[in-house]
Design an enzyme around this catalytic site. Structure first.
Site, PDB file in Angstrom:
ATOM      1  CE  LYS A 189      -1.326   1.454   3.861  1.00 48.42           C
ATOM      2  NZ  LYS A 189      -1.326   2.760   4.444  1.00 48.42           N
ATOM      3  CG  ASN A 190       1.623   2.660   3.786  1.00 42.59           C
ATOM      4  OD1 ASN A 190       1.202   2.750   2.522  1.00 42.59           O
ATOM      5  ND2 ASN A 190       2.319   2.212   4.474  1.00 42.59           N
ATOM      6  CB  CYS A 240      -5.441   9.554  11.654  1.00 44.13           C
ATOM      7  SG  CYS A 240      -3.078   9.473  11.718  1.00 44.13           S
ATOM      8  NE  ARG A 275       0.616  10.444   9.621  1.00 45.19           N
ATOM      9  CZ  ARG A 275       0.171   9.749   9.624  1.00 45.19           C
ATOM     10  NH1 ARG A 275      -1.058   9.585   9.993  1.00 45.19           N
ATOM     11  NH2 ARG A 275       0.535   9.040   8.574  1.00 45.19           N
ATOM     12  CG  ASP A 283       2.855   1.523   9.579  1.00 44.83           C
ATOM     13  OD1 ASP A 283       3.652   1.351   8.504  1.00 44.83           O
ATOM     14  OD2 ASP A 283       2.885   2.034  10.246  1.00 44.83           O
ATOM     15  CB  VAL A 301       7.967   6.413  14.265  1.00 46.43           C
ATOM     16  CG1 VAL A 301       7.549   8.138  12.565  1.00 46.43           C
ATOM     17  CG2 VAL A 301       9.787   6.018  13.956  1.00 46.43           C
ATOM     18  NE  ARG A 303      -6.524   4.118   5.340  1.00 48.11           N
ATOM     19  CZ  ARG A 303      -6.101   5.661   5.682  1.00 48.11           C
ATOM     20  NH1 ARG A 303      -5.893   5.608   6.637  1.00 48.11           N
ATOM     21  NH2 ARG A 303      -4.975   6.232   4.938  1.00 48.11           N
TER      22      ARG A 303
HETATM   23  C1  EPZ Z   1       4.408   7.371   5.612  1.00 43.67           C
HETATM   24  O1  EPZ Z   1       3.830   7.890   6.977  1.00 43.67           O
HETATM   25  C2  EPZ Z   1       3.278   5.275   6.041  1.00 43.67           C
HETATM   26  N1  EPZ Z   1       1.854   5.918   5.358  1.00 43.67           N
HETATM   27  C3  EPZ Z   1       2.770   5.280   7.244  1.00 43.67           C
HETATM   28  O2  EPZ Z   1       2.045   4.274   7.718  1.00 43.67           O
HETATM   29  C4  EPZ Z   1       4.013   4.751   8.140  1.00 43.67           C
HETATM   30  O3  EPZ Z   1       3.629   4.694   9.701  1.00 43.67           O
HETATM   31  C5  EPZ Z   1       4.986   6.103   8.099  1.00 43.67           C
HETATM   32  O4  EPZ Z   1       5.395   6.727   6.854  1.00 43.67           O
HETATM   33  C6  EPZ Z   1       6.384   5.971   9.045  1.00 43.67           C
HETATM   34  O5  EPZ Z   1       6.965   4.820   7.882  1.00 43.67           O
HETATM   35  C7  EPZ Z   1       2.177   5.923   3.734  1.00 43.67           C
HETATM   36  O6  EPZ Z   1       3.461   5.840   3.344  1.00 43.67           O
HETATM   37  C8  EPZ Z   1       1.021   6.155   2.946  1.00 43.67           C
HETATM   38  P1  EPZ Z   1       6.223  10.292   7.985  1.00 43.67           P
HETATM   39  P2  EPZ Z   1       4.124   9.527   6.499  1.00 43.67           P
HETATM   40  O7  EPZ Z   1       6.101  11.814   7.032  1.00 43.67           O
HETATM   41  O8  EPZ Z   1       4.758   9.436   5.187  1.00 43.67           O
HETATM   42  C9  EPZ Z   1       6.830  14.254  11.549  1.00 43.67           C
HETATM   43  C10 EPZ Z   1       0.276   2.786   7.404  1.00 43.67           C
HETATM   44  O9  EPZ Z   1      -1.096   2.063   8.548  1.00 43.67           O
HETATM   45  N2  EPZ Z   1       6.711  14.717  10.644  1.00 43.67           N
HETATM   46  O10 EPZ Z   1       7.310   9.670   7.964  1.00 43.67           O
HETATM   47  O11 EPZ Z   1       2.477  10.006   7.310  1.00 43.67           O
HETATM   48  C11 EPZ Z   1       5.151  13.130  11.665  1.00 43.67           C
HETATM   49  O12 EPZ Z   1       4.795  14.192  12.483  1.00 43.67           O
HETATM   50  C12 EPZ Z   1       0.786   4.707   7.642  1.00 43.67           C
HETATM   51  O13 EPZ Z   1       0.531   2.308   6.577  1.00 43.67           O
HETATM   52  C13 EPZ Z   1       7.303  15.594  10.786  1.00 43.67           C
HETATM   53  O14 EPZ Z   1       7.090  15.857  12.115  1.00 43.67           O
HETATM   54  O15 EPZ Z   1       5.202   9.030   7.647  1.00 43.67           O
HETATM   55  C14 EPZ Z   1       5.878  12.025  12.412  1.00 43.67           C
HETATM   56  O16 EPZ Z   1       5.817  11.847  13.351  1.00 43.67           O
HETATM   57  C15 EPZ Z   1       0.171   5.076   8.711  1.00 43.67           C
HETATM   58  N3  EPZ Z   1       7.013  16.714   9.504  1.00 43.67           N
HETATM   59  C16 EPZ Z   1       7.387  11.211  11.463  1.00 43.67           C
HETATM   60  O17 EPZ Z   1       7.875  12.709  11.020  1.00 43.67           O
HETATM   61  C17 EPZ Z   1       6.695  16.019   8.026  1.00 43.67           C
HETATM   62  O18 EPZ Z   1       6.654  17.554   7.871  1.00 43.67           O
HETATM   63  C18 EPZ Z   1       6.758  10.059  10.599  1.00 43.67           C
HETATM   64  O19 EPZ Z   1       5.642  10.439   9.627  1.00 43.67           O
HETATM   65  C19 EPZ Z   1       6.357  14.868   7.958  1.00 43.67           C
HETATM   66  C20 EPZ Z   1       6.235  14.464   9.023  1.00 43.67           C
END
Ligand code: EPZ
Length: 423
Positions: free
Chosen positions: A22-23, A117, A122, A310, A332, A402
């Site tokens: 999915k990701n 969420c 996020r 995850d 995370v 989903r």
């Molecule tokens: C991706 O989300 C995945 N989703 C998530 O999977 C996964 O948990 C996550 O990466 C971490 O591995 C998809 O790929 C669609 P991040 P993403 O940006 O990109 C902070 C699932 O269950 N952050 O790496 O949103 C944020 O707050 C989902 O499949 C900022 O501070 O994750 C978080 O604490 C859940 N500023 C950390 O980074 C930003 O601009 C990780 O977020 C962006 C992120």
């Protein structure tokens, strides 16, 4: 709302085939906007999130065709609209991944704020930091994010990510591929999904090096052509079934697995006494040896190649069933223990203090009415329900559906007593 009814099941046995990730598929679909020619993506999982991304691409002008089940053609000769509207974006945060391609190809993108969420706020500040570094003007107004490139296009830059954000790395990569000059993403995310996206973009004519390391170099090119690409297997789905074998003391052959992508889970399950072997036909996860008593361990989530956030909740479900004390640290996301209260309602003994959870395992779990609070927490509750006495009724299962293809079918096929009840 539909629910899952899960009964105490025998140890799971048999084979399960892992779907496309999915990701990975969501950023790949967004990146297909960058080509004026047809792109074909194989092994696309049948997920609600994929349907939402199809609707978003179509609303921007893409022609989407399912050439056969799992084989998607995305053809965007012209991007007719550069605004992704609230009613679509609000269904899925990952919709924000269209911003990079819109900015790169049309010099303009307007996407509704993806919002938070249950697992965290996020934020998207790192995405926006990257776009601004490339020369875009970023305007936040009426809950929309609008990005406008300079007249003569984006210009390559060096961008440091304060956190190795997966989404920010993906969005900056797709924004930079058509920029003038070279872009460096420093402290980039190293997840396999980043590598998959870079491989797809390079097939389209991009010049990206270093994906999978903490520094990614992107040399801008004038345009990108069409390409065909197969999505990598879903490492989180893989880990979920590994834990299904472990928690039920079963034995599974899991097919379509990339061993490197599940190294942390393999290592931690081996520490607990679960046998994990890799053969030509797939990965064997064996926990049915009566002479082996499974034991507790500690986990700490980290960006890849660390233990994946995850899998934190499904692994916690497993830890509640093995004797001994375990500690789980979530680094995370700031609010990813929503499943703890639900597991405790089933008789688990988990105490949390900030981002740390202390599990006293070994108590029998009892079936209960519980709520899925996010995709992975929902899967964790199903795993717990497989070994809890009686029936576990899980609501809000749209979270689960989903992100896991043919979830009930695959679990039933390996012996799980699970039933989807429409309401
Ligand atoms: C991706 O989300 C995945 N989703 C998530 O999977 C996964 O948990 C996550 O990466 C971490 O591995 C998809 O790929 C669609 P991040 P993403 O940006 O990109 C902070 C699932 O269950 N952050 O790496 O949103 C944020 O707050 C989902 O499949 C900022 O501070 O994750 C978080 O604490 C859940 N500023 C950390 O980074 C930003 O601009 C990780 O977020 C962006 C992120």
């Amino acid at each position: 709302m539909a629910k899952f009814l899960v009964q105490k099941s025998d140890p799971l046995n048999g084979e399960v085939y892992i779907s496309g990730a999915k990701n990975a598929v969501l950023p790949l679909m967004a990146a297909a906007l960058l080509a004026e020619e047809k792109c074909v993506i194989d092994d696309v999982p049948a997920l609600r999130d994929v349907e939402v991304m199809k609707d978003i691409l179509a609303s921007l002008g893409s022609e989407i065709k399912e050439l056969m089940p799992g084989k998607l053609e995305v053809y965007t000769p012209v991007i007719k609209d550069t605004e992704a509207r609230y009613e679509l974006v609000s269904k899925m945060r990952a919709s924000f991944l269209v911003m990079g391609p819109l900015l790169a190809r049309n010099g303009h993108g307007k996407v509704h704020m993806p919002g938070g969420c249950t697992i965290g706020a996020r934020p998207i500040d790192l995405h926006l930091k990257g776009f601004e570094a490339l020369g875009a003007e970023v305007v936040l107004k009426d809950s929309y994010v609008e990005c406008i490139a300079p007249e003569d296009g984006l210009v390559g830059a060096s961008i440091y990510l304060d956190f190795p954000s997966v989404g920010a790395t993906e969005n900056i990569m797709t924004a930079a591929v058509l920029a003038k000059g070279t872009t460096y993403i420093i402290n980039a995310a190293e997840e396999p999904e980043i590598v998959d996206l870079a491989n797809f973009l390079n097939k389209m004519g991009a010049k990206i090096k270093g994906a999978g390391t903490d520094t990614i170099k992107i040399e801008g090119v004038p345009n990108l052509h069409g390409a065909q690409h197969t999505v990598i297997p879903d490492r989180i789905e893989t880990a979920t079934y590994m834990l299904a074998a472990a928690i039920t003391h079963g034995s599974l052959l899991i097919k379509n697995v990339v061993p490197d992508h599940v190294k942390p889970i393999t290592a931690k399950l081996r520490e607990c006494g679960v046998q994990v072997e890799f053969g030509d036909d797939g990965m064997y996860v064996i926990a049915d040896n009566p002479d082996v008593k499974l034991t507790a361990t500690d986990i700490k989530t980290l960006p890849y190649p660390g233990f994946p956030t995850d899998i934190q909740s499904p692994f916690m479900a497993f830890l509640t069933t093995v004797d001994g004390a375990s500690a789980v640290i979530e680094t995370v996301f700031e609010n990813r223990f929503m499943h703890v209260a639900e597991l405790n309602r089933m008789g688990a003994n988990i105490k949390t203090d900030g981002n740390k959870a202390q599990i006293q395992g070994g108590k029998k779990l009892e079936g209960a009415k519980v709520i899925a609070t996010d995709l992975r927490a929902g899967a964790a509750l199903v795993l717990a329900g497989l070994v809890a006495d009686g029936t576990t009724e899980i609501s809000e299962i749209y979270h689960i559906e989903r992100g896991y293809e043919k979830f009930v079918d695959k679990f039933k096929a390996i012996g799980a007593d699970i039933f989807r009840m429409d309401e």
